[in-house]
Design a protein around this motif. Structure first.
Motif, PDB file in Angstrom:
ATOM      1  N   VAL A 199       0.776  -1.085   0.078  1.00  0.00           N
ATOM      2  CA  VAL A 199      -0.088   0.165  -0.071  1.00  0.00           C
ATOM      3  C   VAL A 199       0.769   1.244   0.059  1.00  0.00           C
ATOM      4  CG1 VAL A 199      -1.823   1.435   1.364  1.00  0.00           C
ATOM      5  CG2 VAL A 199      -2.020  -1.346   1.096  1.00  0.00           C
ATOM      6  N   ARG A 200       0.629   2.132  -0.977  1.00  0.00           N
ATOM      7  CA  ARG A 200       1.430   3.434  -0.953  1.00  0.00           C
ATOM      8  C   ARG A 200       0.488   4.502  -1.040  1.00  0.00           C
ATOM      9  NH1 ARG A 200       6.167   1.900  -2.766  1.00  0.00           N
ATOM     10  NH2 ARG A 200       6.816   3.836  -3.237  1.00  0.00           N
ATOM     11  N   HIS A 201       0.816   5.454  -0.147  1.00  0.00           N
ATOM     12  CA  HIS A 201      -0.339   6.447   0.110  1.00  0.00           C
ATOM     13  C   HIS A 201      -0.251   7.807   0.191  1.00  0.00           C
ATOM     14  CE1 HIS A 201       1.234   6.644   4.547  1.00  0.00           C
ATOM     15  NE2 HIS A 201       1.618   5.459   4.187  1.00  0.00           N
ATOM     16  N   GLY A 202       1.003   8.452   0.608  1.00  0.00           N
ATOM     17  CA  GLY A 202       1.351   9.685   0.597  1.00  0.00           C
ATOM     18  C   GLY A 202       0.722  10.561   1.776  1.00  0.00           C
ATOM     19  N   THR A 203       0.431   9.972   3.182  1.00  0.00           N
ATOM     20  CA  THR A 203      -0.234  10.516   4.202  1.00  0.00           C
ATOM     21  C   THR A 203       0.502  10.930   5.161  1.00  0.00           C
ATOM     22  OG1 THR A 203      -2.005   8.915   3.441  1.00  0.00           O
ATOM     23  CG2 THR A 203      -2.335   9.983   5.611  1.00  0.00           C
ATOM     24  N   ALA A 204       0.347  12.031   5.826  1.00  0.00           N
ATOM     25  CA  ALA A 204       1.116  12.539   6.917  1.00  0.00           C
ATOM     26  C   ALA A 204       0.519  12.222   8.143  1.00  0.00           C
ATOM     27  CB  ALA A 204       1.243  14.164   6.933  1.00  0.00           C
ATOM     28  N   ARG A 205      -0.684  11.808   8.266  1.00  0.00           N
ATOM     29  CA  ARG A 205      -1.453  11.122   9.391  1.00  0.00           C
ATOM     30  C   ARG A 205      -1.802   9.701   8.957  1.00  0.00           C
ATOM     31  NH1 ARG A 205      -4.186  16.211  10.875  1.00  0.00           N
ATOM     32  NH2 ARG A 205      -3.099  17.041  13.056  1.00  0.00           N
ATOM     33  N   PRO A 206      -1.163   8.837   8.891  1.00  0.00           N
ATOM     34  CA  PRO A 206      -1.454   7.345   8.276  1.00  0.00           C
ATOM     35  C   PRO A 206      -2.328   6.463   9.101  1.00  0.00           C
ATOM     36  CG  PRO A 206       0.714   7.313   9.033  1.00  0.00           C
ATOM     37  CD  PRO A 206       0.213   8.717   9.478  1.00  0.00           C
ATOM     38  N   GLN A 207      -2.806   6.799  10.265  1.00  0.00           N
ATOM     39  CA  GLN A 207      -3.326   5.923  11.135  1.00  0.00           C
ATOM     40  C   GLN A 207      -4.393   4.848  10.630  1.00  0.00           C
ATOM     41  OE1 GLN A 207      -2.479   9.234  11.949  1.00  0.00           O
ATOM     42  NE2 GLN A 207      -2.342   9.168  14.355  1.00  0.00           N
ATOM     43  N   ARG A 208      -5.408   5.796   9.839  1.00  0.00           N
ATOM     44  CA  ARG A 208      -6.480   4.967   9.416  1.00  0.00           C
ATOM     45  C   ARG A 208      -6.045   4.015   8.260  1.00  0.00           C
ATOM     46  NH1 ARG A 208     -11.557   7.380   9.899  1.00  0.00           N
ATOM     47  NH2 ARG A 208     -12.373   5.609   8.674  1.00  0.00           N
ATOM     48  N   VAL A 209      -5.044   4.569   7.411  1.00  0.00           N
ATOM     49  CA  VAL A 209      -4.721   3.726   6.290  1.00  0.00           C
ATOM     50  C   VAL A 209      -3.886   2.431   7.103  1.00  0.00           C
ATOM     51  CG1 VAL A 209      -3.039   3.759   4.549  1.00  0.00           C
ATOM     52  CG2 VAL A 209      -4.314   5.760   4.877  1.00  0.00           C
ATOM     53  N   PHE A 210      -3.138   2.573   7.925  1.00  0.00           N
ATOM     54  CA  PHE A 210      -2.556   1.646   8.687  1.00  0.00           C
ATOM     55  C   PHE A 210      -3.647   0.368   9.226  1.00  0.00           C
ATOM     56  CE2 PHE A 210       2.232   2.214   9.187  1.00  0.00           C
ATOM     57  CZ  PHE A 210       2.487   3.169   8.462  1.00  0.00           C
ATOM     58  N   GLU A 211      -4.574   1.055   9.633  1.00  0.00           N
ATOM     59  CA  GLU A 211      -5.786   0.104  10.335  1.00  0.00           C
ATOM     60  C   GLU A 211      -6.394  -0.550   9.054  1.00  0.00           C
ATOM     61  OE1 GLU A 211      -8.098   3.109  12.488  1.00  0.00           O
ATOM     62  OE2 GLU A 211      -6.683   3.395  14.138  1.00  0.00           O
ATOM     63  N   LYS A 212      -6.680   0.061   8.214  1.00  0.00           N
ATOM     64  CA  LYS A 212      -7.239  -0.648   7.265  1.00  0.00           C
ATOM     65  C   LYS A 212      -6.521  -1.579   6.292  1.00  0.00           C
ATOM     66  CE  LYS A 212     -11.621  -1.204   5.377  1.00  0.00           C
ATOM     67  NZ  LYS A 212     -12.314   0.253   4.921  1.00  0.00           N
ATOM     68  N   LEU A 213      -5.285  -1.388   6.074  1.00  0.00           N
ATOM     69  CA  LEU A 213      -4.384  -1.963   5.500  1.00  0.00           C
ATOM     70  C   LEU A 213      -4.218  -3.558   5.950  1.00  0.00           C
ATOM     71  CD1 LEU A 213      -1.136  -2.579   6.198  1.00  0.00           C
ATOM     72  CD2 LEU A 213      -1.216  -0.095   5.444  1.00  0.00           C
ATOM     73  N   VAL A 214      -4.193  -3.429   7.532  1.00  0.00           N
ATOM     74  CA  VAL A 214      -4.197  -4.748   8.423  1.00  0.00           C
ATOM     75  C   VAL A 214      -5.220  -5.228   8.305  1.00  0.00           C
ATOM     76  CG1 VAL A 214      -3.914  -5.349  10.715  1.00  0.00           C
ATOM     77  CG2 VAL A 214      -2.262  -3.739   9.927  1.00  0.00           C
ATOM     78  N   GLU A 215      -6.494  -4.667   8.408  1.00  0.00           N
ATOM     79  CA  GLU A 215      -7.863  -5.326   8.432  1.00  0.00           C
ATOM     80  C   GLU A 215      -7.992  -6.185   7.188  1.00  0.00           C
ATOM     81  OE1 GLU A 215     -11.186  -2.652   8.604  1.00  0.00           O
ATOM     82  OE2 GLU A 215     -10.502  -1.774  10.324  1.00  0.00           O
ATOM     83  N   VAL A 216      -7.461  -5.851   6.027  1.00  0.00           N
ATOM     84  CA  VAL A 216      -7.586  -6.716   4.711  1.00  0.00           C
ATOM     85  C   VAL A 216      -6.351  -7.487   4.616  1.00  0.00           C
ATOM     86  CG1 VAL A 216      -8.990  -4.695   3.597  1.00  0.00           C
ATOM     87  CG2 VAL A 216      -6.318  -4.861   3.220  1.00  0.00           C
ATOM     88  N   GLY A 217      -5.654  -7.802   5.580  1.00  0.00           N
ATOM     89  CA  GLY A 217      -4.451  -8.808   5.716  1.00  0.00           C
ATOM     90  C   GLY A 217      -3.173  -8.399   5.012  1.00  0.00           C
ATOM     91  N   LEU A 218      -3.007  -7.088   4.704  1.00  0.00           N
ATOM     92  CA  LEU A 218      -1.816  -6.608   4.261  1.00  0.00           C
ATOM     93  C   LEU A 218      -0.730  -6.311   5.472  1.00  0.00           C
ATOM     94  CD1 LEU A 218      -3.070  -4.590   1.011  1.00  0.00           C
ATOM     95  CD2 LEU A 218      -2.294  -6.986   1.001  1.00  0.00           C
ATOM     96  N   ASP A 219       0.468  -6.263   4.918  1.00  0.00           N
ATOM     97  CA  ASP A 219       1.429  -5.679   6.136  1.00  0.00           C
ATOM     98  C   ASP A 219       2.651  -4.994   5.423  1.00  0.00           C
ATOM     99  OD1 ASP A 219       2.798  -7.564   4.783  1.00  0.00           O
ATOM    100  OD2 ASP A 219       2.799  -8.969   6.337  1.00  0.00           O
ATOM    101  N   ALA A 220       2.707  -4.652   4.094  1.00  0.00           N
ATOM    102  CA  ALA A 220       3.773  -3.578   3.730  1.00  0.00           C
ATOM    103  C   ALA A 220       3.052  -2.491   3.146  1.00  0.00           C
ATOM    104  CB  ALA A 220       4.094  -4.479   2.515  1.00  0.00           C
TER     105      ALA A 220
END
Length: 418
Positions: A103-124
């Protein structure tokens, strides 16, 4: 448990195969799946990418779905907004040990992105407290540091093999001397490590002179072994991140040269660009063509030249001085980063963020290499100041920004030899 990403890259490197990766992201779920499927079907060692849309990057999780409902397309995939189940279905049968996805995102506040990528089973994923704040955001650096610290701790706690790629080597990299890019990658790596992340990659953006880049990539590896030795890490090269050639021949030559640079420097992974970068968001077919081009092995490299050795020593010395000066400010790496920018010990040329002093400048010297103009308050010896940067006008800056594109769009050099 996953860890597909690290194992795939490590096994490919063992086989002396360069892993190639697009920067692809589409808003529509079916279109995103089709794009990932096309990459997975290639007969090359490729990693899939889910690039996040611009609304998600700034914390807007509603407009993206409204735009999609209106029949519009987005410039990325709204991971946070799409239902978790829908993304799981999108990845089903594609994501796995033979086809990791980042997951590539460009986010200064990435908490929600990190939470969602873990929810869908990703870890990179990728980014960093500095590298995803100063170029992309108006968020105060201290706030970004706090947000990234929280996100790293979450990823480390929620996954066994959580992986973050520092974007520090791409900080406005088209006009930034390599020593600062190398130092920033090491510092962000230390930040990730301090907050529990043990699987890392370090980026570096192709610059203006291949021999300088080869020396810089050697320096990056040397320092990573010193400062990140108790982590799993690899190096990823980005095809030139600045203004891209406007002709198909020029763009193709630049892409081919970037792939040769990656192999010459022993990089494990490469982020590719396409021939259409100068005028549009690349299509899936253009991404596939670029992946095939960069995956094609063009032979082995020759022994390092005396000039490459000189660039290696220069970059190694400067980057180490910067890293040590920052780490000596505070045992907490995040606090040290914030303090370093306040003092000017870290200073990104031409970056307009409020927490960047912008006293340091970069020039392209008569060899075509990136060199310091003004050093500002960077902790570097005076010998590092190769050229006078004072009085740099808009015409000179414009010429530097177009230096690579113009060189590849003319016949003033032989493609593949720069």
């Amino acid at each position: 448990m996953s860890g597909y990403f690290d194992r795939f890259v490590a096994e490919s490197h063992r086989l002396r195969t360069l892993v190639v990766q697009p920067r692809m992201g589409m808003g529509n779920i079916r279109t995103m799946r089709a794009g990932l499927g096309a990459v997975a079907a290639l007969d090359v060692a490729a990693v899939g990418t889910i690039t996040i849309d611009s609304y998600t990057r700034v914390g807007d999780y509603t407009t993206s779905l409204e735009r999609l409902a209106a029949g519009e397309e987005l410039n990325g995939y709204p991971l946070v907004s799409h239902p978790t189940g829908a993304t799981l279905d999108m990845l089903e049968g594609l994501y796995g040990p033979g086809f990791p996805v980042q997951v590539r995102h460009g986010t200064a506040r990435p908490q929600r992105v990190f939470e969602k990528l873990v929810e869908v089973g990703l870890d990179a994923t990728e980014g960093g407290p500095v590298s995803y704040c100063l170029p992309y955001s108006r968020l105060p650096l201290a706030d970004a540091v706090d947000a990234w610290a929280e996100s790293c701790r979450f990823l480390a706690g929620a996954t066994e093999h959580g992986h973050i790629e520092s974007f520090g080597g791409c900080l406005l990299g088209q006009l930034c001397p390599p020593s600062l890019l190398v130092a920033m990658g090491i510092l962000e790596g230390r930040f990730f490590r301090q907050h529990g992340v043990r699987h890392l990659s370090l980026s570096y953006a192709q610059g203006t002179l291949a021999v300088q880049d080869r020396g810089a990539l050697r320096a990056l590896r040397t320092l990573a072994a010193e400062y990140l030795g108790d982590t799993t890490w690899h190096v990823v090269l980005y095809t030139y991140m600045g203004l891209f050639p406007r002709t198909p021949n020029g763009a193709t030559a630049l892409i081919r040269d970037s792939a040769q640079l990656a192999r010459d420097a022993g990089c494990e992974r490469m982020i590719v660009k396409t021939v259409s970068e100068a005028w549009q968001i690349p299509s899936v077919s253009e991404n596939l063509t670029a992946l095939r081009l960069t995956a094609a092995d063009s032979g082995t490299r020759s022994a390092p030249s005396a000039l490459e050795d000189a660039f290696f020593e220069e970059t190694l010395h400067e980057a180490r001085m910067i890293v040590e000066a920052v780490l000596n400010l505070d045992a907490d790496v995040g606090a040290a980063l914030t303090d370093a920018f306040r003092r000017g010990l870290l200073d990104i040329p031409y970056c307009l963020h409020q927490d960047n002093r912008a006293e340091a400048t970069c020039v392209i010297d008569d060899r075509g290499a990136l060199a310091w103009g003004e050093r500002g308050r960077l902790p570097l010896p005076r010998a590092a100041e190769r050229a006078a940067g004072g009085g740099l006008g808009s015409d000179e800056l414009y010429d530097m920004l177009n230096h690579v594109a113009n060189r590849y769009d003319t016949n003033e050099f032989e493609w593949g030899l720069v």
